[in-house]
Design an enzyme around this catalytic site. Structure first.
Site, short mmCIF file in Angstrom:
data_model
loop_
_atom_site.label_atom_id
_atom_site.label_comp_id
_atom_site.label_asym_id
_atom_site.label_seq_id
_atom_site.Cartn_x
_atom_site.Cartn_y
_atom_site.Cartn_z
N ASP A 1 11.92 6.03 11.68
CA ASP A 1 12.69 5.00 12.38
C ASP A 1 14.14 4.99 11.90
O ASP A 1 15.07 4.80 12.71
CB ASP A 1 12.06 3.62 12.15
CG ASP A 1 10.94 3.33 13.14
OD1 ASP A 1 10.48 4.30 13.78
OD2 ASP A 1 10.52 2.18 13.26
N ASP B 1 13.07 6.73 -1.71
CA ASP B 1 14.29 5.95 -1.63
C ASP B 1 15.51 6.85 -1.52
O ASP B 1 16.44 6.58 -0.74
CB ASP B 1 14.41 4.99 -2.82
CG ASP B 1 13.99 5.61 -4.15
OD1 ASP B 1 13.51 6.75 -4.17
OD2 ASP B 1 14.15 4.94 -5.19
N TYR C 1 -2.14 2.19 5.27
CA TYR C 1 -2.51 1.54 6.53
C TYR C 1 -4.01 1.52 6.75
O TYR C 1 -4.52 0.74 7.56
CB TYR C 1 -1.84 2.25 7.71
CG TYR C 1 -0.33 2.10 7.77
CD1 TYR C 1 0.34 1.21 6.94
CD2 TYR C 1 0.42 2.86 8.65
CE1 TYR C 1 1.71 1.08 6.99
CE2 TYR C 1 1.80 2.73 8.72
CZ TYR C 1 2.44 1.84 7.88
OH TYR C 1 3.81 1.72 7.94
N ASP D 1 6.58 6.54 8.50
CA ASP D 1 6.84 5.49 9.48
C ASP D 1 8.26 4.96 9.30
O ASP D 1 9.04 4.83 10.26
CB ASP D 1 5.81 4.37 9.28
CG ASP D 1 5.80 3.36 10.41
OD1 ASP D 1 6.56 3.52 11.39
OD2 ASP D 1 5.02 2.40 10.32
N LYS E 1 6.70 9.12 -3.93
CA LYS E 1 7.20 8.16 -4.92
C LYS E 1 6.46 8.44 -6.23
O LYS E 1 5.83 7.56 -6.83
CB LYS E 1 6.98 6.72 -4.43
CG LYS E 1 7.72 5.66 -5.25
CD LYS E 1 9.22 5.78 -5.20
CE LYS E 1 9.87 4.62 -5.95
NZ LYS E 1 11.33 4.81 -6.12
#
Length: 358
Positions: free
Chosen positions: A251, A223, A141, A247, A191
């Site tokens: 959620d 994942d 970001y 993030d 990852k």
């Protein structure tokens, strides 16, 4: 005790949920003999409309001179076609950066009275209690370059994932410290099978683990973590991860509670005042209709009482009031089952105040 709080309503339902929260905080202050002074400032889309800036300098100054910051929500389709520097989300990213808030705490607690609101089986979500700790000021970001450019004769877009070892180390150490105070298990999500930044992340986690021999550590690819949070959330205690992964995972974890309207969050640094906001967005489709669920914002203010003000008893009292309201069957539209009475934002706020009085 007197505390100054900067209030950033932002966009959409932000104004409604922060209004509800200040009313509740004032009642709590009255009960405990405190005084809270509120300073209001603009951020996000509303700031763009007023100042052509999603984060005016006056807003940053107000936050820096406060004991804590409450933020409602930012964003909405009104500003979707603005250039990247003039989007509401830049205000949110900017204030986190300006206050050096590198750690985002997102607790996910399964209220037994709300298990029917989740789309998952009751036995999966009952008594869930996990903390997602998200790095907040690094990663994709904030990485540069972040731009549109011509590549091989066609339009392309470029985002850059960058993490310095020091940025990784400070959030990971926070994760170990938090796990030490909970159930002594830390899950680090990355990852590392694909990303070089994740390989540095994993190496750094292993180094810091040597200082915490009593904390169980596991590494999990993002994942797989997304699947496991839905399949068996009770296996987790503290989850520490990077900005983008945190993030997304937080959620997804909101569905364990049945609604984004139920999840609070805290963003903290080493010295600056903390920033407290609900995980939900600005929900422009219900703006101004009195339908917003204020509980995530109210619970976020309880985190402010705990982490910024050191008011542990008051925070526990407020959390218990929210839990009592839910146990009594009071519901806003986002968590109500068919046939249940739906309360407005103001009505739910009043129920919390009634619970506080008890």
């Amino acid at each position: 005790m007197n505390k100054t709080i900067t209030v950033l309503p932002g966009d959409g339902i932000g104004l409604e949920v922060v209004k509800a929260t200040t009313v509740v905080l004032d009642k709590l202050a009255e009960l405990y003999g405190h005084q809270f002074e509120y300073k209001y400032a603009d951020i996000g889309g509303s700031a763009i409309d007023k100042y052509e800036d999603p984060l005016p300098p006056e807003t940053v100054e107000s936050c820096k001179n406060s004991d804590g910051v409450l933020l409602g929500a930012v964003g909405g389709p009104k500003w979707d076609n603005h250039p990247s520097g003039l989007r509401p989300e830049q205000g949110l990213l900017g204030i986190r950066k300006a206050l050096q808030l590198f750690a985002n705490l997102r607790p996910v607690t399964g209220h037994e009275s709300l298990t029917d609101s989740s789309s998952l089986k009751k036995e999966v979500v009952d008594n869930v209690d996990l903390m997602i700790l998200r790095e907040l000021t690094g990663g994709i970001y904030f990485g540069k370059p972040q731009e549109r450019r011509q590549m091989d004769g066609e339009e392309a877009a470029l985002d850059t994932m960058v993490y310095k070892k020091s940025e990784i180390a400070r959030i990971v150490r926070q994760g170990f410290e938090m796990a030490k105070l909970r159930r002594q298990k830390l899950t680090s999500v990355d990852k590392a099978n694909v990303l070089e930044s994740s390989r540095l992340w994993r190496e750094t986690v292993e180094e810091i683990k040597q200082d915490y021999p009593d904390v169980e550590l596991e590494h999990m690819l993002v994942d797989n973590a997304a699947m496991q949070i839905i399949r068996d959330p009770k296996q987790f205690d503290v989850v520490v991860t990077g900005n983008m992964f945190g993030d997304i995972l937080s959620d997804a974890a909101s569905m364990l509670t049945g609604s984004l309207g139920m999840l609070p969050s805290a963003s903290i640094g080493e010295q600056a005042p903390g920033l407290y906001e609900p995980v939900h967005g600005s929900a422009p489709d219900i703006e101004g209709q009195g339908k917003a669920n204020p509980l995530a914002m109210i619970s976020s203010s309880a985190m402010m009482l705990k982490y910024s003000f050191g008011m542990l008893e008051e925070a526990e009292t407020l959390d218990r009031a929210v839990s009592d309201v839910l146990s009594a069957g009071h519901r806003t539209g986002d968590i109500a089952k068919e046939g249940e009475t739906i309360l407005s934002t103001d009505e739910m706020t009043e129920k919390v105040i009634e619970a506080l009085k008890k």
